[in-house]
Design a protein around this motif. Sequence first.
Motif, mmCIF file in Angstrom:
data_model
loop_
_atom_site.group_PDB
_atom_site.id
_atom_site.type_symbol
_atom_site.label_atom_id
_atom_site.label_comp_id
_atom_site.label_asym_id
_atom_site.label_seq_id
_atom_site.Cartn_x
_atom_site.Cartn_y
_atom_site.Cartn_z
ATOM 1 N N ASN A 190 -70.383 -62.955 -0.032
ATOM 2 C CA ASN A 190 -69.290 -62.055 0.325
ATOM 3 C C ASN A 190 -69.080 -60.952 -0.719
ATOM 4 N N GLY A 191 -70.170 -60.476 -1.293
ATOM 5 C CA GLY A 191 -70.104 -59.376 -2.242
ATOM 6 C C GLY A 191 -69.749 -59.764 -3.666
ATOM 7 N N SER A 192 -69.615 -61.061 -3.945
ATOM 8 C CA SER A 192 -69.187 -61.513 -5.268
ATOM 9 C C SER A 192 -70.360 -62.027 -6.103
ATOM 10 N N ALA A 193 -70.729 -61.252 -7.114
ATOM 11 C CA ALA A 193 -71.778 -61.697 -8.032
ATOM 12 C C ALA A 193 -71.312 -62.929 -8.808
ATOM 13 N N ALA A 194 -70.011 -63.001 -9.105
ATOM 14 C CA ALA A 194 -69.463 -64.147 -9.839
ATOM 15 C C ALA A 194 -69.665 -65.436 -9.043
ATOM 16 N N ARG A 195 -69.459 -65.383 -7.732
ATOM 17 C CA ARG A 195 -69.673 -66.583 -6.894
ATOM 18 C C ARG A 195 -71.125 -67.033 -6.949
ATOM 19 N N LEU A 196 -72.036 -66.062 -6.916
ATOM 20 C CA LEU A 196 -73.466 -66.382 -7.000
ATOM 21 C C LEU A 196 -73.769 -67.098 -8.309
ATOM 22 N N VAL A 197 -73.298 -66.542 -9.423
ATOM 23 C CA VAL A 197 -73.569 -67.113 -10.741
ATOM 24 C C VAL A 197 -72.948 -68.506 -10.863
ATOM 25 N N MET A 198 -71.700 -68.653 -10.424
ATOM 26 C CA MET A 198 -71.041 -69.954 -10.526
ATOM 27 C C MET A 198 -71.755 -71.001 -9.667
ATOM 28 N N HIS A 199 -72.196 -70.596 -8.490
ATOM 29 C CA HIS A 199 -72.926 -71.519 -7.626
ATOM 30 C C HIS A 199 -74.254 -71.932 -8.272
ATOM 31 N N ALA A 200 -74.967 -70.953 -8.801
ATOM 32 C CA ALA A 200 -76.257 -71.238 -9.432
ATOM 33 C C ALA A 200 -76.092 -72.150 -10.642
ATOM 34 N N LEU A 201 -75.101 -71.869 -11.473
ATOM 35 C CA LEU A 201 -74.893 -72.677 -12.673
ATOM 36 C C LEU A 201 -74.268 -74.030 -12.337
ATOM 37 N N GLY A 202 -73.552 -74.120 -11.231
ATOM 38 C CA GLY A 202 -72.944 -75.372 -10.819
ATOM 39 C C GLY A 202 -73.954 -76.421 -10.404
ATOM 40 N N ASN A 203 -75.178 -76.003 -10.157
ATOM 41 C CA ASN A 203 -76.226 -76.946 -9.769
ATOM 42 C C ASN A 203 -76.904 -77.595 -10.969
ATOM 43 N N ASN A 204 -76.439 -77.275 -12.193
ATOM 44 C CA ASN A 204 -76.977 -77.849 -13.426
ATOM 45 C C ASN A 204 -78.489 -77.706 -13.555
ATOM 46 N N THR A 205 -79.018 -76.599 -13.091
ATOM 47 C CA THR A 205 -80.462 -76.393 -13.191
ATOM 48 C C THR A 205 -80.839 -75.580 -14.426
#
Length: 123
Positions: free
Chosen positions: A90-105
């Motif tokens: 939905n246009g949010s780079a912050a959501r992308l980053v938080m989702h990516a980092l939330g996967n502990n990868t």
Amino acid sequence: MAHIKPTESELEILQILWEKGEASVREVHEILVKNKDVGYTTTLKMMQIMHEKGLVNRDSSARTHIYSANVSRESTQQHLLDRMIANVFNGSAARLVMHALGNNTASAEEIAEIKKYLDNLEK
């Protein structure tokens, strides 16, 4: 030129060309078949279509045609990332980053690198 949207299969071929610089259909095909079941004629047809779309260049001066990427890895990554942020987050780079980092990868080194990047952005 309007940015061309490569398919997943086209991206696989582009990845090979970005790594190798240039390659024949046979060379690309030999790498592709290591990870997926694809026929030589399918690889050939895909690369011909990619040439028509402007994704790759083809040197036809020799008997064996040599292909190279006509789009940069960086601009393609940026375009695809922009589309993903717009369409999936939905246009949010912050959501992308938080989702990516939330996967502990991310490794400890990657997290440190991200923190350093964020610190530089704040300055």
